[in-house]
Write a protein that holds these residues in place. Sequence first.
Motif, PDB file in Angstrom:
ATOM      1  N   GLY A   8       0.835  -1.189   0.000  1.00  0.00           N
ATOM      2  CA  GLY A   8       0.000   0.000   0.000  1.00  0.00           C
ATOM      3  C   GLY A   8       0.873   1.244   0.000  1.00  0.00           C
ATOM      4  N   LEU A  80      -6.640  -1.012   2.500  1.00  0.00           N
ATOM      5  CA  LEU A  80      -5.368  -1.573   2.035  1.00  0.00           C
ATOM      6  C   LEU A  80      -5.188  -3.002   2.538  1.00  0.00           C
ATOM      7  N   CYS A  85      -2.607  -6.067   0.962  1.00  0.00           N
ATOM      8  CA  CYS A  85      -1.283  -5.463   1.158  1.00  0.00           C
ATOM      9  C   CYS A  85      -0.587  -6.078   2.371  1.00  0.00           C
TER      10      CYS A  85
END
Length: 293
Positions: A8, A80, A85
């Motif tokens: 991210g 995210l 991520c």
Amino acid sequence: MKHKADIGIIGGTGVYGVEGMRVTDKVRVKTAWGYPSDEITLAEYHEGDKAITLAFLPRHGKGHFIPPTKIPAHANLAALKMLGCEAVVSFSAVGSLKEEIPPGHFVLPSQVIDRTRHRRDTYFDEGIVVHVSFGDPMDNTLATILAGAIRQLSLPLAENETLICMEGPQFSTRAESKLYKSWGAGIINMSVLPEAKLARELELPYQMICMATDYDSWREHDHAVTADEIMAVVKKNSDNAQKVLKAALPHLAAKKGSLNSLIGSVKFGIITAPEKRPASLRKKYNTVLPGYF
């Protein structure tokens, strides 16, 4: 949610992506904490057998319309995490509290001091109590990779500085700026918190790349910092920030799948007895920490 991204990237003022990367999708992620600041741009990097997908999220929204206190940080980090991520790199303009960190310098902080007042800074304040370690808020592996990229480009760099996070949106008074300087802090911004705390609560390694734009307000014979002064430096800094991220990509790709040393850490910080955990909260938290509650 299906895995869509590896790293991210939370962009600060003027940092919204990397030129030359192939955009694969733009997504609007709905989380249990609402929607993030803006749509998230997914972009791929390939070099030989190395590949990585980045998820770019503008912290203040594209066009910078969200003030620091109102940033939906809970939704930003949750989105995210839901995209898959394994770590987060963020960018921020900062004021310098040291002569040796002039405008244009990059800074990789290792510590933060919280001077915010109006921000909700945890996911766990609704009926399930969780305590996580936050002694070292930044991630050493990410810092090492990013420092190498900055040096590779021969850009000025300060490391292991302490970052003050103030509430804003006003800048510091001279008295405040001098106080923070007396504490030994090196830089100041309005962005790192609660972002870094929430990343830790979601087991996301986090490192902020800071770009000095001004000397805040501590210099006796200098005018206090102004927004137009900052924006004049932001353009040059944002160009260099993109170069830094691009230089770091091969090294981030090489570490793909092994960047996260925090997995499992939150599970051992859950204090509330299982029978006291509301079903609605278990469902909510399991969207970002599946199987923990």
